[in-house]
Design a protein around this motif. Structure first.
Motif, PDB file in Angstrom:
ATOM      1  N   GLU A 293      70.612 103.035  19.648  1.00  0.00           N
ATOM      2  CA  GLU A 293      71.211 101.696  19.554  1.00  0.00           C
ATOM      3  C   GLU A 293      72.118 101.581  18.344  1.00  0.00           C
ATOM      4  O   GLU A 293      73.198 100.974  18.398  1.00  0.00           O
ATOM      5  N   ARG A 294      71.714 102.181  17.226  1.00  0.00           N
ATOM      6  CA  ARG A 294      72.502 102.093  15.983  1.00  0.00           C
ATOM      7  C   ARG A 294      73.579 103.169  15.871  1.00  0.00           C
ATOM      8  O   ARG A 294      74.376 103.154  14.935  1.00  0.00           O
ATOM      9  N   GLY A 295      73.583 104.137  16.786  1.00  0.00           N
ATOM     10  CA  GLY A 295      74.546 105.220  16.710  1.00  0.00           C
ATOM     11  C   GLY A 295      74.220 106.253  15.657  1.00  0.00           C
ATOM     12  O   GLY A 295      75.112 106.963  15.174  1.00  0.00           O
ATOM     13  N   TRP A 296      72.944 106.381  15.287  1.00  0.00           N
ATOM     14  CA  TRP A 296      72.560 107.341  14.257  1.00  0.00           C
ATOM     15  C   TRP A 296      72.530 108.769  14.798  1.00  0.00           C
ATOM     16  O   TRP A 296      72.672 109.719  14.030  1.00  0.00           O
ATOM     17  N   GLY A 297      72.281 108.932  16.080  1.00  0.00           N
ATOM     18  CA  GLY A 297      72.212 110.249  16.677  1.00  0.00           C
ATOM     19  C   GLY A 297      70.915 110.970  16.349  1.00  0.00           C
ATOM     20  O   GLY A 297      70.023 110.444  15.676  1.00  0.00           O
ATOM     21  N   PRO A 406      55.614 104.506  28.157  1.00  0.00           N
ATOM     22  CA  PRO A 406      56.487 103.828  29.126  1.00  0.00           C
ATOM     23  C   PRO A 406      56.587 102.324  28.873  1.00  0.00           C
ATOM     24  O   PRO A 406      57.657 101.729  29.033  1.00  0.00           O
ATOM     25  N   LEU A 407      55.467 101.692  28.478  1.00  0.00           N
ATOM     26  CA  LEU A 407      55.485 100.262  28.180  1.00  0.00           C
ATOM     27  C   LEU A 407      56.381  99.971  26.981  1.00  0.00           C
ATOM     28  O   LEU A 407      57.132  98.985  26.983  1.00  0.00           O
ATOM     29  N   THR A 408      56.322 100.838  25.966  1.00  0.00           N
ATOM     30  CA  THR A 408      57.188 100.660  24.796  1.00  0.00           C
ATOM     31  C   THR A 408      58.656 100.748  25.197  1.00  0.00           C
ATOM     32  O   THR A 408      59.490  99.930  24.773  1.00  0.00           O
ATOM     33  N   GLY A 409      58.986 101.746  26.013  1.00  0.00           N
ATOM     34  CA  GLY A 409      60.361 101.888  26.466  1.00  0.00           C
ATOM     35  C   GLY A 409      60.828 100.695  27.283  1.00  0.00           C
ATOM     36  O   GLY A 409      61.959 100.216  27.123  1.00  0.00           O
ATOM     37  N   TRP A 410      59.944 100.191  28.152  1.00  0.00           N
ATOM     38  CA  TRP A 410      60.292  99.016  28.957  1.00  0.00           C
ATOM     39  C   TRP A 410      60.514  97.801  28.062  1.00  0.00           C
ATOM     40  O   TRP A 410      61.457  97.033  28.270  1.00  0.00           O
ATOM     41  N   ALA A 411      59.642  97.618  27.056  1.00  0.00           N
ATOM     42  CA  ALA A 411      59.756  96.462  26.168  1.00  0.00           C
ATOM     43  C   ALA A 411      61.054  96.518  25.360  1.00  0.00           C
ATOM     44  O   ALA A 411      61.708  95.487  25.147  1.00  0.00           O
ATOM     45  N   GLY A 416      64.747  94.515  23.206  1.00  0.00           N
ATOM     46  CA  GLY A 416      65.406  95.160  22.083  1.00  0.00           C
ATOM     47  C   GLY A 416      64.413  95.823  21.145  1.00  0.00           C
ATOM     48  O   GLY A 416      63.197  95.615  21.235  1.00  0.00           O
ATOM     49  N   THR A 417      64.939  96.616  20.227  1.00  0.00           N
ATOM     50  CA  THR A 417      64.072  97.381  19.341  1.00  0.00           C
ATOM     51  C   THR A 417      63.403  96.529  18.267  1.00  0.00           C
ATOM     52  O   THR A 417      62.235  96.735  17.944  1.00  0.00           O
TER      53      THR A 417
END
Length: 453
Positions: A293-297, A406-411, A416-417
């Motif tokens: 999201e921040r483009g940190w790579g 998976p729940l963390t990714g869905w949230a 948003g993070t």
């Protein structure tokens, strides 16, 4: 004078970092931990070459299921048969499994199914290995040295994380996944002779930390001496064998009742579970999504993880050098609550450097929380229950928390993070506050050395 086990008298006792018996165990644990890191890199690379990204994710998650289902049973096995035997057997099985897959990869293309089977086997073995390796320090050193041993173990974990992935990558580069699996197998094999040379203390009748000592004062010495005559003469497995007539379910239920009725262990297990639930998801899944999201790579993820690893290594080094920290229960709760601030800060700080600095703070505080929790769990437990106590403590972080990925990714996708990191931080803070609400846990202390002379 009657002796119980291998521990020398206080007058001649060596600190853990100078004890050859402890160092042999540490060497075996180092080889096994580095082997774990090499194995996971080899497995992920082999799955990516053999299947789709979705299949890769499925295979990597397969090991979490048996770990979650069997972890509590692994604690029963460790207490019944002795932790050293279980650790030796676990590393032997892992050695054979990875060598077998390495051979398959050299001779044929086994497909994703064989790699998934390997992941399942590793998860099942981990369910036995983790409680046993957690219970082993209490059988190879004195109680007041356990905090130092936890610090040494923490240093090994950080070293394994630094060394294991590059070593596995080198194996893949030189000979593909088969070579990397071969390296992992050699490391597991190297741990076996060291483990076999480790001497194990006999179990005394009841050495359950401060609570056990208080019980001994009130219940009389004759009972403890009588038990010691029957339990302390046959070495590892002697005390475990006294429960051989009982089923594993009875022993598991007995262990859970023991934890629930313990003034320190019961709140400690709640603190550990809440802290793990709040920490594992944001660190392992949320951080990658935050970097994207921040483009940190990938390099940004590596820098933040390096900050966390440096902080955790610092806390492990502190315990290794000091050996004991005063007001351990209170310190555990405070570091857990204050570390939560750093978890939230990672998602809100504007620059990568600031996020890495926050991760350094999180590693220092949360690393200290984990090491103190492990040391208190071992020193407060009756030795007959250490494996079961360790399995309960590790159930959430090693078995349940990975299933929440998976729940963390869905949230993160839905909100948003930042909200996800905030929720994780709030859960960790709740763990610290809950611990502070327990008078027994706040007052818990790590044991001091016995008086000399």
């Amino acid at each position: 004078m009657t002796t119980t086990g291998i521990r020398p008298s206080p007058a001649t006792e060596r600190p853990a970092h100078r004890d050859g018996n402890v160092l042999r165990w540490l060497g075996a644990y180092s080889a096994s931990a580095v082997g774990d890191n090499v194995y996971y890199l080899a497995l992920s690379w082999a799955v990516i070459q053999s299947g789709s990204p979705a299949q890769a994710g499925l295979v990597m998650a397969v090991s979490a299921v048996p770990r979650a289902l069997l972890m509590l049973g692994g604690g029963v096995v460790a207490d019944r048969f002795g932790p050293r035997r279980v650790v030796i057997g676990s590393d032997a099985v892992r050695c054979v499994a990875v060598f077998s897959v390495a051979g398959l990869l050299l001779l044929t293309s086994p497909g994703v199914w064989a790699l998934a089977a390997l992941g399942f086997v590793f998860g099942a073995v981990d369910a036995l290995f983790m409680p046993a390796v957690g219970a082993l320090p209490a059988r190879i050193t004195a109680r007041h040295q356990l905090a130092r041993v936890q610090g040494m173990r923490g240093l090994v974990i950080r070293l394994a994380n630094v060394v294991g992935a590059p070593l596995g990558g080198l194996g893949v580069a030189l000979g593909g996944p088969a070579a990397a699996f071969g390296v992992a197998g050699l490391l597991f094999a190297a741990s076996l002779p060291l483990l076999m040379s480790v001497r194990i203390a006999k179990l005394p009748a009841e050495r359950g930390g401060q609570r056990g000592e208080r019980r001994g004062e009130h219940r009389g010495e004759h009972r403890g001496e009588h038990r010691g005559e029957h339990r302390g003469e046959q070495g590892e497995g002697a005390a475990e064998g006294t429960e051989a007539g009982r089923t594993a379910w009875h022993e598991l239920a007995d262990g859970l009742r023991y934890i629930r009725g313990h003034r320190v262990l019961a709140p400690l297990m709640v603190v550990v579970a809440l802290a793990d639930l709040g920490f594992v998801g944001p660190l392992n899944i949320g951080l990658t999504l935050l970097a994207d999201e921040r483009g940190w790579g990938a390099s940004g993820v590596g820098l933040v993880l390096a900050g966390f690893g440096a902080g955790a290594g610092g806390s492990a080094l502190l315990l290794t050098v000091r050996g004991r920290l005063p007001r351990a229960g209170l310190l555990l709760c405070v570091t857990c609550a204050t570390g939560a601030v750093g978890i939230a800060a990672v998602a809100y700080l504007p620059s990568l450097a600031a996020a890495a600095g926050a991760a350094l703070l999180v590693g220092l505080l949360v690393g200290l929380t984990g090491a103190l929790a492990s040391a208190l769990a071992q020193t407060e437990s009756d030795p007959r229950y250490v494996g079961r106590v360790t399995s309960v403590a590790g159930l959430v972080s090693l078995g349940v928390a990975p299933l929440t990925y998976p729940l963390t990714g869905w949230a993160v996708g839905a909100w948003g993070t930042a909200p996800v990191f905030t929720a994780g931080a709030a859960t960790c803070a709740l763990a610290g506050v809950y611990g502070l609400g327990s008078r027994a846990l706040r007052a818990a202390e790590l044991p001091t050395a016995a008086p000399r002379g």
